[in-house]
Scaffold this active site. Structure first.
Site, mmCIF file in Angstrom:
data_model
loop_
_atom_site.group_PDB
_atom_site.id
_atom_site.type_symbol
_atom_site.label_atom_id
_atom_site.label_comp_id
_atom_site.label_asym_id
_atom_site.label_seq_id
_atom_site.Cartn_x
_atom_site.Cartn_y
_atom_site.Cartn_z
ATOM 1 N N ASP A 111 41.139 40.372 37.579
ATOM 2 C CA ASP A 111 39.968 39.522 37.577
ATOM 3 C C ASP A 111 39.440 39.461 39.020
ATOM 4 O O ASP A 111 40.186 39.681 39.970
ATOM 5 C CB ASP A 111 40.377 38.136 37.073
ATOM 6 C CG ASP A 111 39.271 37.132 37.254
ATOM 7 O OD1 ASP A 111 38.155 37.394 36.771
ATOM 8 O OD2 ASP A 111 39.526 36.087 37.896
ATOM 9 N N ASP B 107 36.774 36.869 40.566
ATOM 10 C CA ASP B 107 36.577 35.548 41.182
ATOM 11 C C ASP B 107 37.771 34.640 40.906
ATOM 12 O O ASP B 107 38.134 34.404 39.755
ATOM 13 C CB ASP B 107 35.293 34.912 40.658
ATOM 14 C CG ASP B 107 34.070 35.804 40.886
ATOM 15 O OD1 ASP B 107 34.127 36.696 41.759
ATOM 16 O OD2 ASP B 107 33.063 35.621 40.182
HETATM 17 MG MG LIG Z 1 38.450 34.279 37.631
#
Ligand SMILES: [Mg+2]
Ligand SMILES: [Zn+2]
Length: 189
Positions: free
Chosen positions: A10, A12
């Site tokens: 992932d 962010d």
């Molecule tokens: Mg995230």
């Protein structure tokens, strides 16, 4: 081409700091350990693929060119430390979006598996030998959906999400951050 294992990261809250909708490249902040973590995965022979929901595109908060600029910036920072991401895949959609081209249900918004399917197709990834690392339960749900192992990190939204798993969902590991997740992965390959 022999199928390869990947670590799906992932973006962010996992690779870079969670700052809300990231609409300007000067708001990108890598965690201090991110370059070391990615380099360790590179050296271990994993493909490293960023998989990210960027509904800010559908919501009209920023354009795809901003997303791509952010990815170029991250890649330059990683390269300065001898690390690299093999591919950056993101979902720009959202069913409630304001920008009509992106306002729809799709098969690539996590936890749907579209971004992993694309990596399987384009990069020869074998999901069953792969891992997903993220700060949201939806990242762990993606791992479950594709038969990979899922690691929740406590950075970003992770510490808040940890006590409230999605129904029936259990992470293979919960770690403080990405570098600890990578250590866990490297011990299990
Ligand atoms: Mg995230
Ligand atoms: Zn999508």
């Amino acid at each position: 081409m022999k199928p390869r294992a990947a670590v799906f990261l992932d973006r962010d809250g996992t690779l870079i700091e969670e700052v809300g909708y990231l609409d300007q490249v000067d708001r990108v902040a890598l965690y201090p350990w991110s370059t070391d973590a990615v380099r360790a995965l590179n050296r271990a022979g994993f493909r490293v693929v960023v998989v990210s929901n960027q509904s800010g595109v559908a919501r009209g908060f920023f354009t795809e060119s901003v997303v791509e600029e952010v990815h170029r910036h991250i890649e330059a920072r990683l390269a300065a430390g001898g690390a690299h991401v093999d591919a950056y895949y993101y979902c720009p959609h959202h069913p409630d979006g304001k920008v009509s081209a992106y306002a729809r249900r799709c098969d690539c918004r996590k936890p749907a598996r579209g971004l992993v399917d694309r990596a399987e197709r384009e990069l020869g990834i074998e999901p069953a030998r792969s891992f997903v690392v993220g700060d949201r339960w939806l990242d762990v749900a993606l791992a479950r959906a594709v038969g990979a192992r899922g690691v929740l990190v406590r950075t970003g939204y992770g510490a808040t999400e940890e006590p409230r798993p999605l129904e029936g969902l259990d992470a293979d590991a919960v770690t403080h951050n990405l570098i600890e997740a990578v250590s866990w992965i490297l011990q299990r390959r």
